[in-house]
Design an enzyme around this catalytic site. Structure first.
Site, PDB file in Angstrom:
ATOM      1  N   TRP A  94      75.977 -59.667  -6.591  1.00 28.21           N
ATOM      2  CA  TRP A  94      76.655 -59.259  -5.634  1.00 28.21           C
ATOM      3  C   TRP A  94      76.726 -60.767  -4.540  1.00 28.21           C
ATOM      4  O   TRP A  94      75.700 -61.237  -4.479  1.00 28.21           O
ATOM      5  CB  TRP A  94      76.207 -58.127  -4.664  1.00 28.21           C
ATOM      6  CG  TRP A  94      76.844 -57.859  -3.255  1.00 28.21           C
ATOM      7  CD1 TRP A  94      78.282 -57.736  -3.071  1.00 28.21           C
ATOM      8  CD2 TRP A  94      75.937 -57.612  -2.222  1.00 28.21           C
ATOM      9  NE1 TRP A  94      78.404 -57.479  -2.066  1.00 28.21           N
ATOM     10  CE2 TRP A  94      77.093 -57.297  -1.338  1.00 28.21           C
ATOM     11  CE3 TRP A  94      74.730 -57.671  -1.757  1.00 28.21           C
ATOM     12  CZ2 TRP A  94      76.857 -57.059   0.175  1.00 28.21           C
ATOM     13  CZ3 TRP A  94      74.452 -57.333  -0.412  1.00 28.21           C
ATOM     14  CH2 TRP A  94      75.676 -57.207   0.599  1.00 28.21           C
ATOM     15  N   ASP A 117      67.954 -53.556  -5.656  1.00 29.16           N
ATOM     16  CA  ASP A 117      68.871 -53.010  -5.056  1.00 29.16           C
ATOM     17  C   ASP A 117      69.429 -51.794  -5.358  1.00 29.16           C
ATOM     18  O   ASP A 117      70.352 -51.864  -6.235  1.00 29.16           O
ATOM     19  CB  ASP A 117      69.795 -54.185  -4.915  1.00 29.16           C
ATOM     20  CG  ASP A 117      70.970 -53.936  -3.782  1.00 29.16           C
ATOM     21  OD1 ASP A 117      71.290 -53.172  -3.277  1.00 29.16           O
ATOM     22  OD2 ASP A 117      71.692 -55.046  -3.414  1.00 29.16           O
ATOM     23  N   ALA A 156      72.170 -49.576  -4.260  1.00 31.50           N
ATOM     24  CA  ALA A 156      73.238 -49.488  -3.473  1.00 31.50           C
ATOM     25  C   ALA A 156      74.125 -48.241  -3.806  1.00 31.50           C
ATOM     26  O   ALA A 156      74.994 -47.880  -2.995  1.00 31.50           O
ATOM     27  CB  ALA A 156      74.052 -50.561  -3.429  1.00 31.50           C
ATOM     28  N   LYS A 209      77.538 -45.778   0.463  1.00 30.96           N
ATOM     29  CA  LYS A 209      78.179 -45.243  -0.817  1.00 30.96           C
ATOM     30  C   LYS A 209      78.176 -43.591  -0.842  1.00 30.96           C
ATOM     31  O   LYS A 209      78.891 -42.888  -0.783  1.00 30.96           O
ATOM     32  CB  LYS A 209      78.094 -45.936  -2.011  1.00 30.96           C
ATOM     33  CG  LYS A 209      78.823 -47.284  -1.945  1.00 30.96           C
ATOM     34  CD  LYS A 209      77.916 -48.209  -1.196  1.00 30.96           C
ATOM     35  CE  LYS A 209      78.093 -49.695  -1.321  1.00 30.96           C
ATOM     36  NZ  LYS A 209      77.455 -50.723  -0.504  1.00 30.96           N
TER      37      LYS A 209
END
Length: 393
Positions: free
Chosen positions: A126, A207, A209, A242
């Site tokens: 990212w 991470d 996410a 999300k």
């Protein structure tokens, strides 16, 4: 003084959003921004979120400050969702401003513990990972991850590079649904990564996410739980943007696992210190929505059911796109799209081919050919498949 400020490079994804808005062509397709959209092109408020907000509105009697580290109910609910069996004797945690804030505070904590820390990060990753570290002045090195020919993980190369991390280093890993590629490690490969980290003493910063967007809530947390069970120290940056659809509420959680209760307590104090120095008390509304849902059996069941609808819908779009491309090319070279997980897949197209998609077919995606599967619907999948072939990808 302010005249000394230098122009900052604009965010390429946000620039793409504005370019898409200005395009007047009918049938244009936005596959750029990393936000879930339903078939109507809307990022909906989930049913359980609406109900939780109503309950909060009816019952909340104050808007006073919360805990400096965030409300304990939120942090404990997040720890249970991420880790399953929560090792309370090892766990410290922090409510943060989104998943991005959790990544930032995780890096700040690592630097506080080791001013000479080096971060090992996947190539690609990212883009904001790199931007944050550059801004902080934290040294980082990239480890090989994605094979642009096979559109899969180059695991042998990844293992060799991750093994170069030493004790005191951070290895930044995507817990599931790798962004931007969509290519993920197998369970067996995660076991090998855990063994490498055990041997080196390097600490993973995971991470997480997109928990719930790949193979399901528990399956998407399996790699994180494996590392948490095998390693003495683990950092986990979790996002609620999300899987709860509360992007604008900026709700995240940093989980820190230590080797013993003394280190746990020291970590918790350091986390609170970092929040105090950065923005003092964390935002509460999104966190309260999440804790209301996760701590209520009925709301949690409804949320999990809607999240599963979202996940299965994206998988169906992946299968449809791969099938359309299989028919158009009479080959299986795009089957990787069906194997990838999460919102993204990296096509492996050149910047020129991505530009051709935009100029000839009004298909917008990031320059590295990352496409957002959630920007499609059943009607636009055939249009995209044809555009991909016509662009020469």
């Amino acid at each position: 003084m302010l005249s000394n400020l230098k122009p900052q490079a604009p965010d390429k994804i946000l620039m793409l959003v504005e370019e898409f808005k200005a395009d007047t062509r009918q049938g244009k397709i936005d596959l750029g921004v990393g936000v879930y959209k339903n078939p109507e092109g809307v990022t909906p408020v989930m049913r359980a979120v609406k109900t939780a907000e109503q309950r909060i509105w009816e019952s909340q009697t104050t808007k006073s400050y919360t805990n400096l580290s965030g409300e304990p109910e939120f942090r404990s609910a997040m720890a249970k969702m991420v880790l399953g069996d929560v090792p309370t004797d090892r766990l410290a945690s922090l409510a943060t401003v989104g998943g991005t804030g959790a990544v930032r505070q995780g890096l700040e904590l690592a630097r506080l513990a080791n001013p000479d820390v080096t971060v090992h990060v996947s190539d690609p990753t990212w883009p904001n990972h790199l931007s944050i570290m550059k801004f902080m002045g934290v040294p980082f090195v990239e480890y090989r991850y994605f094979d642009n020919e096979t559109r899969d993980v180059d695991f042998d190369a990844m293992k060799k590079d991750v093994a170069r991390a030493v004790k005191g280093d951070i290895v930044l890993l995507h817990g599931c649904c790798h962004n931007p590629t969509g290519a993920n490690l197998t369970p067996e490969q995660w076991v090998e990564i855990a063994a490498i980290l055990e041997k080196s003493g390097a600490i993973p910063l995971i991470d997480l996410a997109y928990q719930g967007f790949g193979d399901g809530l528990d399956a998407d947390a399996a790699a994180t739980r494996l590392l948490a069970s095998r390693l003495p120290e683990v950092l986990i940056a979790a996002s609620c943007s999300k899987n709860f659809g509360i992007y604008r509420e900026r709700t995240g959680n940093l989980i820190v696992l230590s080797d013993n209760t003394s280190d746990r307590d020291q970590s918790q104090g350091s986390l609170a210190f970092l929040n105090r120095q950065t923005y003092s008390f964390p935002p509460d509304h999104g966190a309260r929505i999440v804790s209301t849902i996760l701590n209520d059996e009925g709301l949690r069941a409804d949320w999990a059911a809607e999240l599963e609808e979202i996940r299965s819908g994206m998988l169906a779009l992946r299968e449809q796109l791969a099938s359309e491309l299989r028919d158009l090319t009479n080959s299986e070279r795009f089957d990787f799209i069906a194997r990838h997980r999460g919102m993204f897949s990296r096509l492996g197209a050149t910047p020129e081919q991505v530009q051709k998609l935009k100029s000839d077919s009004a298909v917008y995606m990031v320059g590295d050919s990352r496409l957002n599967i959630a920007g499609l619907n059943r009607n636009t999948v055939p249009l995209l498949a044809r555009a991909i072939i016509e662009a020469g990808i």
